[in-house]
Design a protein around this motif. Structure first.
Motif, PDB file in Angstrom:
ATOM      1  N   LYS A   5       0.743  -1.117  -0.055  1.00 42.67           N
ATOM      2  CA  LYS A   5       0.071   0.168   0.050  1.00 42.67           C
ATOM      3  C   LYS A   5       0.937   1.208   0.049  1.00 42.67           C
ATOM      4  O   LYS A   5       0.387   2.121  -0.649  1.00 42.67           O
ATOM      5  CB  LYS A   5      -1.085   0.060   1.222  1.00 42.67           C
ATOM      6  CG  LYS A   5      -1.980  -1.036   0.858  1.00 42.67           C
ATOM      7  CD  LYS A   5      -3.139  -0.791   2.096  1.00 42.67           C
ATOM      8  CE  LYS A   5      -4.085  -2.002   2.040  1.00 42.67           C
ATOM      9  NZ  LYS A   5      -5.288  -1.606   2.927  1.00 42.67           N
ATOM     10  N   ALA A   6       2.109   1.294   0.752  1.00 42.34           N
ATOM     11  CA  ALA A   6       2.794   2.238   0.821  1.00 42.34           C
ATOM     12  C   ALA A   6       3.347   2.444  -0.739  1.00 42.34           C
ATOM     13  O   ALA A   6       3.549   3.729  -1.107  1.00 42.34           O
ATOM     14  CB  ALA A   6       4.060   2.072   1.633  1.00 42.34           C
ATOM     15  N   LEU A   7       3.978   1.567  -1.237  1.00 42.93           N
ATOM     16  CA  LEU A   7       4.343   1.768  -2.631  1.00 42.93           C
ATOM     17  C   LEU A   7       3.503   2.125  -3.653  1.00 42.93           C
ATOM     18  O   LEU A   7       3.807   2.952  -4.516  1.00 42.93           O
ATOM     19  CB  LEU A   7       4.971   0.180  -3.188  1.00 42.93           C
ATOM     20  CG  LEU A   7       6.387  -0.112  -2.435  1.00 42.93           C
ATOM     21  CD1 LEU A   7       6.639  -1.619  -2.797  1.00 42.93           C
ATOM     22  CD2 LEU A   7       7.308   0.895  -2.667  1.00 42.93           C
ATOM     23  N   GLU A   8       2.194   1.624  -3.439  1.00 40.64           N
ATOM     24  CA  GLU A   8       1.121   2.045  -4.242  1.00 40.64           C
ATOM     25  C   GLU A   8       0.940   3.775  -4.205  1.00 40.64           C
ATOM     26  O   GLU A   8       0.557   4.497  -5.171  1.00 40.64           O
ATOM     27  CB  GLU A   8      -0.262   1.439  -4.118  1.00 40.64           C
ATOM     28  CG  GLU A   8      -0.017   0.103  -4.628  1.00 40.64           C
ATOM     29  CD  GLU A   8      -1.179  -0.744  -4.337  1.00 40.64           C
ATOM     30  OE1 GLU A   8      -2.162  -0.383  -3.532  1.00 40.64           O
ATOM     31  OE2 GLU A   8      -1.512  -2.038  -4.552  1.00 40.64           O
ATOM     32  N   LYS A   9       1.043   4.112  -2.764  1.00 38.38           N
ATOM     33  CA  LYS A   9       0.592   5.539  -2.758  1.00 38.38           C
ATOM     34  C   LYS A   9       1.817   6.255  -3.140  1.00 38.38           C
ATOM     35  O   LYS A   9       1.626   7.363  -3.732  1.00 38.38           O
ATOM     36  CB  LYS A   9       0.583   5.843  -1.089  1.00 38.38           C
ATOM     37  CG  LYS A   9       0.440   7.245  -0.665  1.00 38.38           C
ATOM     38  CD  LYS A   9       0.470   7.155   0.827  1.00 38.38           C
ATOM     39  CE  LYS A   9       0.311   8.752   1.165  1.00 38.38           C
ATOM     40  NZ  LYS A   9       0.120   8.809   2.700  1.00 38.38           N
ATOM     41  N   ILE A  10       3.034   5.978  -3.124  1.00 40.07           N
ATOM     42  CA  ILE A  10       4.208   6.490  -3.791  1.00 40.07           C
ATOM     43  C   ILE A  10       4.257   6.727  -5.213  1.00 40.07           C
ATOM     44  O   ILE A  10       4.237   7.748  -5.761  1.00 40.07           O
ATOM     45  CB  ILE A  10       5.731   5.839  -3.332  1.00 40.07           C
ATOM     46  CG1 ILE A  10       5.753   6.187  -1.601  1.00 40.07           C
ATOM     47  CG2 ILE A  10       6.764   6.473  -4.068  1.00 40.07           C
ATOM     48  CD1 ILE A  10       6.740   5.214  -0.939  1.00 40.07           C
ATOM     49  N   HIS A  11       3.758   5.442  -5.772  1.00 36.99           N
ATOM     50  CA  HIS A  11       3.532   5.497  -7.144  1.00 36.99           C
ATOM     51  C   HIS A  11       2.466   6.701  -7.538  1.00 36.99           C
ATOM     52  O   HIS A  11       2.633   7.274  -8.777  1.00 36.99           O
ATOM     53  CB  HIS A  11       3.014   3.989  -7.659  1.00 36.99           C
ATOM     54  CG  HIS A  11       3.128   3.972  -9.065  1.00 36.99           C
ATOM     55  ND1 HIS A  11       1.903   4.048  -9.888  1.00 36.99           N
ATOM     56  CD2 HIS A  11       3.795   3.643 -10.155  1.00 36.99           C
ATOM     57  CE1 HIS A  11       2.130   4.075 -11.046  1.00 36.99           C
ATOM     58  NE2 HIS A  11       3.333   3.676 -11.205  1.00 36.99           N
ATOM     59  N   ARG A  12       1.190   6.653  -6.863  1.00 37.29           N
ATOM     60  CA  ARG A  12       0.255   7.510  -7.246  1.00 37.29           C
ATOM     61  C   ARG A  12       0.749   8.976  -7.371  1.00 37.29           C
ATOM     62  O   ARG A  12       0.463  10.088  -8.205  1.00 37.29           O
ATOM     63  CB  ARG A  12      -0.959   7.289  -6.304  1.00 37.29           C
ATOM     64  CG  ARG A  12      -1.856   6.330  -6.746  1.00 37.29           C
ATOM     65  CD  ARG A  12      -3.136   6.294  -6.210  1.00 37.29           C
ATOM     66  NE  ARG A  12      -2.992   6.551  -4.689  1.00 37.29           N
ATOM     67  CZ  ARG A  12      -3.137   5.304  -3.923  1.00 37.29           C
ATOM     68  NH1 ARG A  12      -3.110   4.298  -4.517  1.00 37.29           N
ATOM     69  NH2 ARG A  12      -2.998   5.327  -2.634  1.00 37.29           N
ATOM     70  N   GLN A  13       1.687   9.254  -6.059  1.00 38.41           N
ATOM     71  CA  GLN A  13       2.160  10.631  -5.887  1.00 38.41           C
ATOM     72  C   GLN A  13       3.028  10.792  -7.016  1.00 38.41           C
ATOM     73  O   GLN A  13       2.982  12.231  -7.541  1.00 38.41           O
ATOM     74  CB  GLN A  13       2.929  10.709  -4.696  1.00 38.41           C
ATOM     75  CG  GLN A  13       2.003  10.391  -3.544  1.00 38.41           C
ATOM     76  CD  GLN A  13       2.713  10.605  -2.389  1.00 38.41           C
ATOM     77  OE1 GLN A  13       3.912  10.248  -2.075  1.00 38.41           O
ATOM     78  NE2 GLN A  13       2.214  10.958  -1.099  1.00 38.41           N
ATOM     79  N   ILE A  14       4.121  10.189  -7.418  1.00 37.73           N
ATOM     80  CA  ILE A  14       4.844  10.337  -8.489  1.00 37.73           C
ATOM     81  C   ILE A  14       4.062  10.420  -9.840  1.00 37.73           C
ATOM     82  O   ILE A  14       4.436  11.549 -10.716  1.00 37.73           O
ATOM     83  CB  ILE A  14       6.080   9.179  -8.828  1.00 37.73           C
ATOM     84  CG1 ILE A  14       6.729   9.026  -7.577  1.00 37.73           C
ATOM     85  CG2 ILE A  14       6.782   9.232  -9.785  1.00 37.73           C
ATOM     86  CD1 ILE A  14       7.686   7.928  -7.425  1.00 37.73           C
ATOM     87  N   VAL A  15       3.160   9.765 -10.300  1.00 37.49           N
ATOM     88  CA  VAL A  15       2.320   9.992 -11.666  1.00 37.49           C
ATOM     89  C   VAL A  15       1.659  11.206 -11.460  1.00 37.49           C
ATOM     90  O   VAL A  15       1.624  12.056 -12.404  1.00 37.49           O
ATOM     91  CB  VAL A  15       1.278   8.977 -11.612  1.00 37.49           C
ATOM     92  CG1 VAL A  15       0.520   9.131 -12.693  1.00 37.49           C
ATOM     93  CG2 VAL A  15       1.996   7.655 -11.899  1.00 37.49           C
ATOM     94  N   GLN A  16       1.191  11.740 -10.286  1.00 39.49           N
ATOM     95  CA  GLN A  16       0.371  12.910 -10.160  1.00 39.49           C
ATOM     96  C   GLN A  16       1.353  14.260 -10.484  1.00 39.49           C
ATOM     97  O   GLN A  16       0.881  15.134 -11.048  1.00 39.49           O
ATOM     98  CB  GLN A  16      -0.225  12.956  -8.712  1.00 39.49           C
ATOM     99  CG  GLN A  16      -1.372  14.316  -8.807  1.00 39.49           C
ATOM    100  CD  GLN A  16      -2.649  14.172  -9.743  1.00 39.49           C
ATOM    101  OE1 GLN A  16      -2.795  13.235 -10.138  1.00 39.49           O
ATOM    102  NE2 GLN A  16      -3.039  15.379 -10.069  1.00 39.49           N
ATOM    103  N   LYS A  17       2.354  14.139  -9.842  1.00 42.40           N
ATOM    104  CA  LYS A  17       3.364  15.155  -9.879  1.00 42.40           C
ATOM    105  C   LYS A  17       4.138  15.210 -11.266  1.00 42.40           C
ATOM    106  O   LYS A  17       4.201  16.355 -11.893  1.00 42.40           O
ATOM    107  CB  LYS A  17       4.522  14.927  -8.934  1.00 42.40           C
ATOM    108  CG  LYS A  17       5.685  15.793  -8.891  1.00 42.40           C
ATOM    109  CD  LYS A  17       6.782  15.624  -7.944  1.00 42.40           C
ATOM    110  CE  LYS A  17       7.718  16.801  -7.844  1.00 42.40           C
ATOM    111  NZ  LYS A  17       8.966  16.467  -7.022  1.00 42.40           N
ATOM    112  N   ASP A  18       4.260  14.067 -11.947  1.00 45.06           N
ATOM    113  CA  ASP A  18       4.460  13.972 -13.667  1.00 45.06           C
ATOM    114  C   ASP A  18       3.648  14.852 -14.328  1.00 45.06           C
ATOM    115  O   ASP A  18       3.690  15.705 -15.301  1.00 45.06           O
ATOM    116  CB  ASP A  18       4.884  12.798 -13.968  1.00 45.06           C
ATOM    117  CG  ASP A  18       5.305  12.544 -15.488  1.00 45.06           C
ATOM    118  OD1 ASP A  18       6.323  13.329 -15.655  1.00 45.06           O
ATOM    119  OD2 ASP A  18       4.868  11.946 -16.066  1.00 45.06           O
ATOM    120  N   LYS A  19       2.164  14.264 -13.992  1.00 39.96           N
ATOM    121  CA  LYS A  19       1.205  15.071 -14.862  1.00 39.96           C
ATOM    122  C   LYS A  19       1.048  16.671 -14.589  1.00 39.96           C
ATOM    123  O   LYS A  19       0.836  17.360 -15.626  1.00 39.96           O
ATOM    124  CB  LYS A  19      -0.241  14.601 -14.340  1.00 39.96           C
ATOM    125  CG  LYS A  19      -0.657  13.207 -14.798  1.00 39.96           C
ATOM    126  CD  LYS A  19      -1.861  12.589 -14.421  1.00 39.96           C
ATOM    127  CE  LYS A  19      -2.147  11.190 -14.715  1.00 39.96           C
ATOM    128  NZ  LYS A  19      -3.384  10.693 -14.320  1.00 39.96           N
TER     129      LYS A  19
END
Length: 73
Positions: A5-19
């Motif tokens: 879950k922590a890795l999924e949260k980090i992944h979502r944050q990175i994708v959002q920042k990239d957008k």
């Protein structure tokens, strides 16, 4: 489970920042192109296949970001 879950949260944050960064770069590019070429909003909208309101909003956003960065320093 917690690690996943922590890795999924980090992944979502990175994708959002990239957008956000891609959107910011597009706004800045439109503003620079308008200044450099003197093109109108209608012409830019046709050239980039966007609506006029989106081009206008992008240019306004780029100007606001630039002004806020100018006053931060």
């Amino acid at each position: 489970m917690k690690t996943q879950k922590a890795l999924e949260k980090i992944h979502r944050q990175i994708v959002q920042k990239d957008k956000r960064q891609r959107r910011m770069l597009q706004c800045i590019d439109l503003a620079i192109e308008r200044i450099a070429t003197g093109a109108g909003i209608t012409e830019l909208a046709k050239r980039h296949n966007l609506s006029e309101s989106k081009v206008r909003r992008s240019i306004d956003s780029a100007v606001l970001w630039a002004r806020s960065r100018m006053f931060e320093r």
